[in-house]
Structures are given as C-alpha cells and as structure tokens.
Design a protein around this motif. Structure first.
Motif, PDB file in Angstrom:
ATOM      1  N   GLU A  54     140.545  68.517  19.928  1.00  0.00           N
ATOM      2  CA  GLU A  54     139.843  67.569  19.082  1.00  0.00           C
ATOM      3  C   GLU A  54     140.370  66.185  19.379  1.00  0.00           C
TER       4      GLU A  54
ATOM      5  N   PRO B 128     139.245  75.322  12.095  1.00  0.00           N
ATOM      6  CA  PRO B 128     137.802  75.129  11.880  1.00  0.00           C
ATOM      7  C   PRO B 128     136.915  76.359  12.125  1.00  0.00           C
TER       8      PRO B 128
ATOM      9  N   ASP C 201     133.729  77.647   9.454  1.00  0.00           N
ATOM     10  CA  ASP C 201     132.338  77.348   9.792  1.00  0.00           C
ATOM     11  C   ASP C 201     131.422  78.321   9.064  1.00  0.00           C
TER      12      ASP C 201
END
Lengths: 355, 226
Positions: free
Chosen positions: A206, A226, A230
């Motif tokens: 990221e 993450p 999701d």
C-alpha cells in the motif's frame, strides 16, 4: 532458499520502501491497488530499473548490493509483461528462440519443446504476432519467458490486458507452471480472484509499503488486514478429492477441517484442489444441525472476532488448522455468546472450486 | 540529348550521393540512437545543430566550409602541411560538404524511428539475455527499418539536388566536381535549353520516383505494424 529484497526508491511524490523475504518456491503475489508500487518493485527485482539503494539476493545469487548491480540480461530470470510485447518482426518460433539461443546449453533446464507443449502453442509457431489473439499472444510470451530456463519467473499482471474469457484461458497454464516446473514465481496483481487462485505467498502493498507478507491462507483470513474486512472476504482452503457419489452426482473433498461436498466435478481422486469459502456464505451454530438442507457442516473453534460496521461481525474460525471466515450479525454473535476458544459448527452454503 | 560531359556529371552526382548517404547512415545511426534515448538536459542544443542545414542558406554553409577546407583554413592548412592538398575544390571536399548539408535528412527520420520503438521491446530483449549491443542490432535496427529507408532515400535525393554548397567549395571542375545541378546551370547560361531540359526532367522524374517509393513503403510498414 529465499529471495531477499530491500529497496528504497524515491520518485518525488512517491516512495517505495520495502524489506521483503519471499520463499524461493511456489507463487508469491505482490498485491495492492494501482499506484502502490508493485510494478516498480517487480521492475527493480528484474533490474529494469536501477536504483542505488537496494539489496537483492535470489537463493545464493546476489543480484544487487552496494557497489554491485547485475544488469538484467545477466540475471537468470524470465519476465512476462502486462502486454505480451512479442517482437513484431519475428515469427512466434523466432520469438521463442530469441531467448533460448542466448542461454548456454549447460544452463537449459526447460526445453523449447517443453515450453511449447506446456502452453499448447505448437500450432502457432509459424505465425506472426499480429495474427494472434490476445490470449494466444500472452501464452507465447509466457512460453518465451519459460524457455530461457529462469531461476525466477516474474509476471507483471499477465492477465490484466485480457478479457474475462481470455483470463480463463490463461489461468490454468499459470497454475500448472509451478506444478510442472520447479520455478519460483513472483506475480503482480490487483485482482483478488487471481491471487486466490494462484498465490501461495501473499505480499500486501500500500502506497509503497509492505502491509503484510505471509502465507496466502493466513493473510486472507487475518482480521487486522484489509482482505478479511472486504465485503467479498473469503477463506482459501486446500483440499484433496476423496471420492465421487455417482447416484447424487457429487464430489467429496477432504480438507484439514473435515469433508466438503460439491456438485460432481470431473476430477481425479487424490488430486489437489483449492476452494474458496466466502465469509458471507458461512453461518455458525452451537450444535450440529440435523434436518437441514446444508450438506457442508464441520466443527470449528473460534479464534478471533472483529466488529465490522454497526450490524455485522467477522469471525475467524479454525477448522482443524485451516482458517475460515464467517460474517454474521452482531446480534447473532451476542445471542450465541461467541468468544475466542468456543467450539461451534460452521455451515457452508456454497463452496467455489478455484482450480 | 546528353553529351559526354553530362554523363560524367551524372556519374559524379550519383557517386557523391551514394558515398555521402553511406557515410551519413554510418555516422548518423549511433548519433540518432543516442539522441532518441538520452535524457541529457542539453540534448536540444545538439538537435538544433543537426537541424541547422535545414534553414541555413547553402551558400553560407559553403562559405564556411571553403574557409575551413581551403589552403588558408585550419583543416586545409593541416592537410597541406602533411603533404596533402587542401580539400576545397576536390571530390573529398564535396563529400564533406554533402554530409553536413544532408545531415538532418538522415538523422531526423532515424531518431524518430528509434523513438517510436519505445523502451518495451528493448526491455523484453534484456530479460531474454540480450546485451545492450545485441539488443541494438537484433531489436532496435530491425524495428527501425522504415526509418532507415526514409533516411537513405531523403539523404540521397537531397545530396543529388544540392547546388549552393557544391558551387562554393567544389567550383565547377568537369570530371572532378561538376555535378548535375551545376551542369544544368551551365547549360542555361549557354542557352542550351534542350540539354537543360533533359537533365532537369531526369532529375525531376528521379526525385519523384524516390519519394513515391518512400511514401508507398512507409504505408506498407505502417499497415504491417498496425
């Protein structure tokens, strides 16, 4: 054997700062949104970009360190670009031979014939690149990269330029690569589906930094990362085909947590398959339900629970030692008094076969 | 029709154009490659120097060459002191003048062709074990082929057509430095319009055919690459 990569690349408004250790076997995926630096990192590993601040060691070969930079043409690697990038002035055969001819005979471990056979491009050899379809071109590009007998295969979103059908055409070939040839692959992708299908090791990137790096099953189900949060969160399960039921047209798959039943698939008993269990398709009960239409029920132990928004929680379970995710309402979690360590039954509404 | 002097002038013209074009391709290829690839911030200065003959009156260029190559010039003087003869009014002098005069017509198509290849095919070749020189000969040159053709034809045709530079540094020595364009001028001066017509018509036709070949082949290349 590992791949050690440390790079600090300053590009004005963007800085890539990574310190990675990847297994030198199987498929490692660099995964992240566009602009996170995954392609820059791959190009730095290939030596296509020369940045002074770097260290790279592949197995026992040092490709870059202070005062040393092995140029790309002297690194035993294969590179598949996002667009096939075949040489337009050469036939498919001459494209394939271009690399092979530049590799010493003693270092050829993958034969040209083997690469042609693996990618099933034998009937394309005399064609010019501009007469091939997108999928065919990418298959030739993969074969061309394999034919140089690389010690490391780098793939930069090899499927991104293809439509859905072409993707389905290429994926099985990529999957078979690391089963048929023992070549470590580093693969760049922003597609969770692609990663779920082919990655063994996953690196989340990221804005130029490594968020996490580890086993793909682990990373997909870690509640602090993450992917598990999701809305399409899913667990990836490795299973073995254990048998078929011809009466009801079913196939049985064994995994660490028990047996999974899926509609009949044409798979050899004993073959390895990868399954995807979507978190929203997994529900939890305290007792083994009978009188239910759901076939796939297996015992599991709650490992961790994370609140997700105002109404839902994501529960990480261990079925055997296989991590599984379940997305349920906060109310259900409270009613069932779910907490880490509690034994439950996971009911799985649907299972997707990935390979 | 053509007399013997005209045929000699034709032979000298073709020889001059051929030699100048070959020299330009040999010197121009590495220079064009470098110009297409470098990130040097002052590259525009060199590009301006290469383009100078496009705008400079040929007589200006010819004048400076005459001064440089003549017996009192630095190069001519050096040649004389080494036992040679000054380059002005020689065929060699004409070649030097032509190379400079036609330079942009060769360098620019080559530079454009090399730029159009982009970095990707060369990166691919690098990952397939090709060294930089290997990549240049097996990827860059084949992919720049239409550029080479354009450069050769334009360089050749432009040299055939030069007048001012040749007149300044070559004079008008039949059998040594008298080229077609100057022969035409002589014929017109001597009111020999029939000769002038034959030579002019011939040059017109040749120039047209060369350009037709360039455009037709470029179209074919473009269609192949599309």
């Amino acid at each position: 054997m590992t791949i050690e990569a440390r790079f600090r690349i300053d590009q004005g408004d963007f800085t890539l700062d990574v310190d990675l250790s990847l297994p030198a076997q199987g498929v490692s995926s660099l995964f992240g949104p566009s602009g996170c630096g995954k392609t820059t990192l791959l190009r730095a590993i290939a030596g296509l970009e020369h940045h002074r601040d770097g260290y790279l060691k592949v197995g026992d070969m040092v490709w870059q360190e202070a005062g040393l930079f092995v140029p790309p043409h002297q690194r035993p690697l294969g590179y598949v670009f996002q667009e096939a990038s075949l040489f337009p002035h050469l036939s498919v055969r001459r494209n394939l031979e271009y690399g092979v001819r530049r590799v010493a005979e003693s270092e050829r471990r993958v034969s040209l014939e083997q690469a042609i056979e693996l990618l099933e491009i034998g009937q394309l050899l005399e064609r010019k690149p501009d007469t091939l379809s997108g999928g065919e071109r990418q298959r030739v590009a993969i074969a061309r990269a394999l034919a140089v007998s690389p010690s490391l295969l780098l793939m930069d979103e090899p499927l991104a330029a293809l439509d859905v059908n072409r993707k389905q055409e290429i994926l099985p070939y990529i999957e078979s690569l690391h089963q048929d040839l023992d070549i470590p692959v580093i693969h760049v992708s922003h597609s969770p589906d692609e990663v779920a299908r082919i990655a063994d090791h996953l690196v989340l990137l990221e804005s130029g930094h490594v968020v996490a790096s580890g086993d793909v099953h682990e990373i997909f189900t870690r509640l602090d990362l993450p992917p598990a949060l999701d809305s399409d969160a899913a667990a990836i399960i490795e299973a073995v085909v254990s048998g078929h039921d011809e009466t009801y047209h079913l196939t049985y798959l064994e995994f660490a947590g028990g047996r999974v039943t899926v509609p009949r698939e044409d798979l050899r008993v004993g073959s390895q398959v990868r399954l995807k269990l979507a978190a929203r398709d997994v529900s939890l009960t305290l007792e083994h339900q009978s009188g239910t239409s759901i076939l796939n029920i297996f015992p599991a132990v709650i490992d961790e629970i994370t609140a997700e928004g105002s109404a839902q929680v994501t529960v990480r379970l261990l079925a055997g030692d296989a991590p599984v995710l379940a997305r349920i309402t906060k109310k259900s979690a409270a009613d069932l008094a779910l907490k880490p360590g509690k034994a439950v039954y996971a009911q799985v509404k649907s299972v997707a076969l990935l390979s | 029709m053509l007399n013997e002097a005209d045929l000699t002038a034709l032979a000298i013209t073709l020889k001059l154009a051929l030699i100048s074009t070959l020299i330009l391709l040999l010197l121009g290829t590495p220079l064009a490659w470098w110009l297409a690839r470098t990130r040097w911030r002052f590259k525009f200065l060199l590009e301006a120097v290469v383009a100078l003959p496009l705008v400079l009156p040929p007589t200006v260029l010819g004048f400076y060459l005459l001064v440089t190559l003549g017996p009192n010039g630095p190069v001519g003087g050096l040649m004389e002191s080494l036992g040679g003869r000054p380059l002005a009014f020689t065929f060699t002098g004409l070649v030097i003048g032509s190379v400079i005069y036609s330079m942009p017509f060769v360098i620019q198509p080559l530079q454009d062709a090399f730029s159009a290849i982009g970095r990707r095919p060369l990166e691919v070749a690098a990952t397939l074990r090709a060294s930089p020189l290997d990549r240049f000969f097996t990827v860059a040159i084949p992919l720049a082929r239409p550029g080479f053709f354009t450069a050769a034809v334009l360089g050749f045709a432009h040299t055939v057509g030069e007048f001012g530079v040749v007149l300044m540094i070559g004079g008008n020595i039949p059998g040594e430095t008298q080229v077609l364009s100057i022969a035409i001028y002589d014929h017109v001066e001597g009111m020999e319009y029939v000769h002038a017509h034959w030579l002019s018509g011939g040059l017109l036709l040749m120039s047209f055919l060369l350009l037709v070949a360039v455009y037709a082949l470029n179209r074919k290349f473009r269609m192949v690459q599309a």
